[in-house]
Scaffold this motif. Structure first.
Motif, PDB file in Angstrom:
ATOM      1  N   GLU A 103       6.123   9.707   3.446  1.00  0.00           N
ATOM      2  CA  GLU A 103       5.086  10.361   2.130  1.00  0.00           C
ATOM      3  C   GLU A 103       5.768   9.909   0.757  1.00  0.00           C
ATOM      4  OE1 GLU A 103       5.965  14.586   2.662  1.00  0.00           O
ATOM      5  OE2 GLU A 103       4.810  14.735   4.331  1.00  0.00           O
ATOM      6  N   LEU A 104       6.888   9.745   0.582  1.00  0.00           N
ATOM      7  CA  LEU A 104       7.372   9.060  -0.489  1.00  0.00           C
ATOM      8  C   LEU A 104       6.960   7.730  -1.049  1.00  0.00           C
ATOM      9  CD1 LEU A 104      10.760  10.824  -1.001  1.00  0.00           C
ATOM     10  CD2 LEU A 104       8.858  11.303  -2.276  1.00  0.00           C
ATOM     11  N   ILE A 105       7.259   6.971   0.151  1.00  0.00           N
ATOM     12  CA  ILE A 105       6.827   5.464   0.231  1.00  0.00           C
ATOM     13  C   ILE A 105       5.151   5.265  -0.071  1.00  0.00           C
ATOM     14  CG2 ILE A 105       6.567   3.546   1.464  1.00  0.00           C
ATOM     15  CD1 ILE A 105       9.284   4.071   2.886  1.00  0.00           C
ATOM     16  N   THR A 106       4.435   6.202   0.485  1.00  0.00           N
ATOM     17  CA  THR A 106       2.987   6.125   0.383  1.00  0.00           C
ATOM     18  C   THR A 106       2.713   6.602  -0.978  1.00  0.00           C
ATOM     19  OG1 THR A 106       2.789   6.866   2.569  1.00  0.00           O
ATOM     20  CG2 THR A 106       0.665   7.204   0.997  1.00  0.00           C
ATOM     21  N   LYS A 107       3.282   7.661  -1.618  1.00  0.00           N
ATOM     22  CA  LYS A 107       3.020   7.881  -3.067  1.00  0.00           C
ATOM     23  C   LYS A 107       3.580   6.886  -3.907  1.00  0.00           C
ATOM     24  CE  LYS A 107       3.376  13.035  -2.508  1.00  0.00           C
ATOM     25  NZ  LYS A 107       4.312  14.110  -2.773  1.00  0.00           N
ATOM     26  N   LEU A 108       4.735   6.062  -3.734  1.00  0.00           N
ATOM     27  CA  LEU A 108       5.310   5.064  -4.383  1.00  0.00           C
ATOM     28  C   LEU A 108       4.191   3.831  -4.259  1.00  0.00           C
ATOM     29  CD1 LEU A 108       7.599   4.113  -6.234  1.00  0.00           C
ATOM     30  CD2 LEU A 108       8.723   3.320  -4.177  1.00  0.00           C
ATOM     31  N   ASP A 109       3.651   3.724  -3.176  1.00  0.00           N
ATOM     32  CA  ASP A 109       2.987   2.544  -2.958  1.00  0.00           C
ATOM     33  C   ASP A 109       1.793   2.657  -3.779  1.00  0.00           C
ATOM     34  OD1 ASP A 109       2.160   0.056  -1.641  1.00  0.00           O
ATOM     35  OD2 ASP A 109       0.686   1.224  -0.780  1.00  0.00           O
ATOM     36  N   ASN A 110       1.205   3.817  -3.810  1.00  0.00           N
ATOM     37  CA  ASN A 110      -0.106   3.906  -4.631  1.00  0.00           C
ATOM     38  C   ASN A 110       0.306   4.124  -5.964  1.00  0.00           C
ATOM     39  OD1 ASN A 110      -1.675   4.815  -2.256  1.00  0.00           O
ATOM     40  ND2 ASN A 110      -1.004   6.996  -2.016  1.00  0.00           N
ATOM     41  N   LEU A 111       1.314   4.420  -6.518  1.00  0.00           N
ATOM     42  CA  LEU A 111       1.563   4.143  -7.777  1.00  0.00           C
ATOM     43  C   LEU A 111       1.983   2.744  -8.289  1.00  0.00           C
ATOM     44  CD1 LEU A 111       3.635   7.463  -8.250  1.00  0.00           C
ATOM     45  CD2 LEU A 111       1.197   6.979  -9.030  1.00  0.00           C
ATOM     46  N   SER A 112       2.223   1.882  -7.244  1.00  0.00           N
ATOM     47  CA  SER A 112       2.563   0.425  -7.525  1.00  0.00           C
ATOM     48  C   SER A 112       1.673  -0.168  -8.161  1.00  0.00           C
ATOM     49  CB  SER A 112       2.985  -0.190  -6.227  1.00  0.00           C
ATOM     50  OG  SER A 112       3.509  -1.610  -6.275  1.00  0.00           O
ATOM     51  N   PRO A 113       1.981  -0.995  -9.332  1.00  0.00           N
ATOM     52  CA  PRO A 113       1.033  -1.741 -10.076  1.00  0.00           C
ATOM     53  C   PRO A 113       0.375  -2.906  -9.110  1.00  0.00           C
ATOM     54  CG  PRO A 113       2.973  -2.308 -10.762  1.00  0.00           C
ATOM     55  CD  PRO A 113       3.173  -1.219 -10.036  1.00  0.00           C
ATOM     56  N   LEU A 114       1.088  -3.388  -8.049  1.00  0.00           N
ATOM     57  CA  LEU A 114       0.586  -4.366  -7.143  1.00  0.00           C
ATOM     58  C   LEU A 114      -0.496  -3.944  -6.213  1.00  0.00           C
ATOM     59  CD1 LEU A 114       4.194  -5.778  -5.939  1.00  0.00           C
ATOM     60  CD2 LEU A 114       2.747  -6.833  -7.710  1.00  0.00           C
ATOM     61  N   LYS A 115      -0.738  -2.694  -6.311  1.00  0.00           N
ATOM     62  CA  LYS A 115      -1.485  -2.073  -5.341  1.00  0.00           C
ATOM     63  C   LYS A 115      -3.159  -2.382  -5.922  1.00  0.00           C
ATOM     64  CE  LYS A 115      -2.832   0.470  -1.929  1.00  0.00           C
ATOM     65  NZ  LYS A 115      -2.608   0.272  -0.628  1.00  0.00           N
ATOM     66  N   THR A 116      -3.069  -2.591  -7.417  1.00  0.00           N
ATOM     67  CA  THR A 116      -4.555  -2.875  -7.971  1.00  0.00           C
ATOM     68  C   THR A 116      -4.869  -4.275  -7.757  1.00  0.00           C
ATOM     69  OG1 THR A 116      -3.116  -3.509 -10.030  1.00  0.00           O
ATOM     70  CG2 THR A 116      -3.836  -1.440  -9.748  1.00  0.00           C
ATOM     71  N   LEU A 117      -3.957  -5.294  -7.203  1.00  0.00           N
ATOM     72  CA  LEU A 117      -4.249  -6.590  -7.028  1.00  0.00           C
ATOM     73  C   LEU A 117      -5.161  -6.672  -5.750  1.00  0.00           C
ATOM     74  CD1 LEU A 117      -1.016  -8.219  -7.578  1.00  0.00           C
ATOM     75  CD2 LEU A 117      -2.973  -8.066  -9.216  1.00  0.00           C
ATOM     76  N   THR A 118      -5.216  -5.639  -4.762  1.00  0.00           N
ATOM     77  CA  THR A 118      -5.794  -5.668  -3.701  1.00  0.00           C
ATOM     78  C   THR A 118      -7.383  -5.364  -4.001  1.00  0.00           C
ATOM     79  OG1 THR A 118      -5.376  -3.402  -3.086  1.00  0.00           O
ATOM     80  CG2 THR A 118      -3.834  -4.931  -2.053  1.00  0.00           C
ATOM     81  N   ARG A 119      -7.426  -4.802  -5.232  1.00  0.00           N
ATOM     82  CA  ARG A 119      -8.901  -4.273  -5.491  1.00  0.00           C
ATOM     83  C   ARG A 119      -9.830  -5.678  -6.408  1.00  0.00           C
ATOM     84  NH1 ARG A 119      -6.546   0.749  -6.373  1.00  0.00           N
ATOM     85  NH2 ARG A 119      -6.627   0.431  -8.584  1.00  0.00           N
ATOM     86  N   GLY A 120      -8.813  -6.589  -6.470  1.00  0.00           N
ATOM     87  CA  GLY A 120      -9.368  -7.913  -7.275  1.00  0.00           C
ATOM     88  C   GLY A 120      -8.946  -7.928  -8.781  1.00  0.00           C
ATOM     89  N   TYR A 121      -7.904  -7.301  -9.044  1.00  0.00           N
ATOM     90  CA  TYR A 121      -7.431  -7.158 -10.353  1.00  0.00           C
ATOM     91  C   TYR A 121      -6.195  -8.394 -10.264  1.00  0.00           C
ATOM     92  CZ  TYR A 121     -10.017  -3.151 -11.575  1.00  0.00           C
ATOM     93  OH  TYR A 121     -10.914  -2.274 -11.829  1.00  0.00           O
ATOM     94  N   SER A 122      -5.804  -8.927 -11.719  1.00  0.00           N
ATOM     95  CA  SER A 122      -4.754  -9.675 -11.464  1.00  0.00           C
ATOM     96  C   SER A 122      -4.054  -9.348 -12.653  1.00  0.00           C
ATOM     97  CB  SER A 122      -5.235 -11.280 -11.674  1.00  0.00           C
ATOM     98  OG  SER A 122      -5.907 -11.127 -13.013  1.00  0.00           O
ATOM     99  N   ILE A 123      -2.631  -9.932 -12.627  1.00  0.00           N
ATOM    100  CA  ILE A 123      -1.674  -9.637 -13.900  1.00  0.00           C
ATOM    101  C   ILE A 123      -1.356 -10.923 -14.329  1.00  0.00           C
ATOM    102  CG2 ILE A 123       0.603  -8.900 -14.091  1.00  0.00           C
ATOM    103  CD1 ILE A 123       0.381  -7.128 -11.646  1.00  0.00           C
ATOM    104  N   LEU A 124      -1.301 -10.925 -15.956  1.00  0.00           N
ATOM    105  CA  LEU A 124      -1.234 -12.005 -16.717  1.00  0.00           C
ATOM    106  C   LEU A 124       0.236 -11.956 -16.977  1.00  0.00           C
ATOM    107  CD1 LEU A 124      -4.225 -12.422 -18.866  1.00  0.00           C
ATOM    108  CD2 LEU A 124      -3.801 -13.537 -16.502  1.00  0.00           C
ATOM    109  N   GLU A 125       0.922 -13.056 -16.894  1.00  0.00           N
ATOM    110  CA  GLU A 125       2.459 -12.994 -17.388  1.00  0.00           C
ATOM    111  C   GLU A 125       2.848 -14.211 -18.311  1.00  0.00           C
ATOM    112  OE1 GLU A 125       4.467 -13.104 -13.823  1.00  0.00           O
ATOM    113  OE2 GLU A 125       4.274 -10.826 -13.250  1.00  0.00           O
TER     114      GLU A 125
END
Length: 396
Positions: free
Chosen positions: A341-363
């Motif tokens: 349950e904690l991992i799921t919650k943590l995964d949902n809160l992870s910024p990397l999760k947004t990448l699966t929806r077509g977003y990217s991160i500029l560095e």
């Protein structure tokens, strides 16, 4: 020449008649000091009346003694009204008393009372100073005359009660002038030599004069200073001397002193046998109680099945082990579920999760670019996508 002799009885009767015919002797008033007083069980009184130089026998029958308002005793001075007559059987003359009254105390009696009061005041009679008489004396010391019935009575009674007891006689005069210092010296000798376990001072009955050595201060102090216990047996049961009061124990007669000093060996044997029987009975009872306790203990299941306790412990340990395993398994399962349950919650809160929806991160320089203001023309940047990193350059 012919003689006509008379009998002794006739002579005594003649003398008695002559006495009876004398009016003065029929009603004489005489004073003196009582000595050798005896009150017979019949009620009659027999005694001697004396002065400094002479004495006379007296008898007072019961019919006259009932009128007395005091108790006569040795040493008492009295005035007697009576008749002087002859007792023809014994050929003696005596006073047949009809009345008696006190005339003060004799000098010896006064001296007796004065010394008694003096020694009592000094504490010589105190019970605190009395020494106990040994229960099983091995040797008895006797101070008395080496002749007469006293020593024989003491020996007879002592040896009858205990044949093993030793008797040491130290002969002393028991009456007369000079007797008291010799009695005191004998007491001191027995103490110095430590000859005996207990001392008996004894003599038979007698008048106050006869018993006087045992009423002298030198004897009283010798008894008091004695380290050995002293039994005083002076006179008859009704006689009391100073030595009786000072001694550690007073006996009414010399024979009674032997009985008090020497235990009856037969009684001791009986007592020991009783103790032995009581000991054996107590031991048997103790053994019986211990046997019953032993049987009760052996009936306990611990002794009937000694491994039962160990087996019960094994079962208990197995139950604890199983309970512990179940508890651990349950704890692990619970923890895993919670972890998921904690991992799921943590995964949902992870910024990397947004990448699966077509977003990217500029560095830029390994830092996330949050604003256009952070970029300049010509900057090299990284574009982090779901499946990798692409590089780009800012043209404008």
């Amino acid at each position: 020449m012919e003689y006509n002799p008379i009998t002794v009885t006739e002579l005594n009767l003649y003398i008695k008649e002559r006495f009876s015919s004398d009016e003065y002797l029929n009603n004489v008033l005489i004073k003196g000091e009582i000595s050798n007083f005896k009150h017979h069980y019949t009620g009659h009184m027999y005694f001697t009346l004396k002065d400094e130089n002479s004495l006379i026998k007296c008898v007072m029958f019961k019919s006259y003694t009932n009128n007395l308002n005091f108790v006569p005793k040795d040493g008492m001075k009295v005035i007697i009204l009576g008749t002087v007559s002859v007792y023809e059987r014994d050929g003696v003359y005596q006073i047949y008393c009809k009345g008696m009254q006190e005339d003060g105390l004799g000098s010896l009696h006064v001296a007796y009372e004065e010394l008694k009061a003096k020694l009592e005041k000094e504490g010589l009679f105190d019970e605190a100073h009395k020494k106990p008489i040994p229960k099983m004396p091995k040797c008895i010391g006797v101070l008395t005359s080496n002749t007469g019935a006293v020593i024989r009575d003491i020996i007879n009674v002592s040896t009858r009660r205990n044949p093993n007891v030793n008797i040491k006689l130290l002969p002393v005069p028991v009456q007369g002038e000079g007797a008291a210092p010799k009695i005191a010296k004998a007491i001191k000798i027995m103490n110095e030599l430590n000859m005996v376990d207990v001392i008996i001072i004894a003599r038979g009955g007698g008048s106050l004069e006869d018993l006087w050595p045992f009423n002298e201060e030198i004897v009283a102090r010798a008894i008091y200073d004695s380290e050995l216990p002293v039994i005083s047996a002076v006179g008859h049961e009704t006689d009391f001397s100073i030595s009786d009061f000072v001694a550690d124990l007073r006996a009414p007669t010399p024979s009674a002193a032997a009985e008090l000093a020497v235990p009856n060996i037969s009684d001791i044997i009986i007592k020991l046998n009783n103790y032995d029987l009581r000991y054996k009975n107590a031991l048997k009872k103790k053994i019986e109680v211990m046997r019953l306790r032993y049987e009760k203990c052996m009936m306990n299941r611990v002794f009937r099945n000694p491994l039962q306790g160990i087996q019960d412990r094994y079962v208990y340990i197995d139950r604890l082990n199983k309970s512990m395993q179940t508890s651990v398994t349950s704890k692990i399962h619970t923890s895993k579920t919670k972890m998921v349950e904690l991992i799921t919650k943590l995964d949902n809160l992870s910024p990397l999760k947004t990448l699966t929806r077509g977003y990217s991160i500029l560095e830029k320089d390994k830092s996330v670019i949050k604003s256009v203001k952070d970029l300049s023309k010509g900057d090299q940047i990284n574009i982090r996508l779901i499946d990798g990193i692409a590089k780009a350059k800012i043209c404008e």
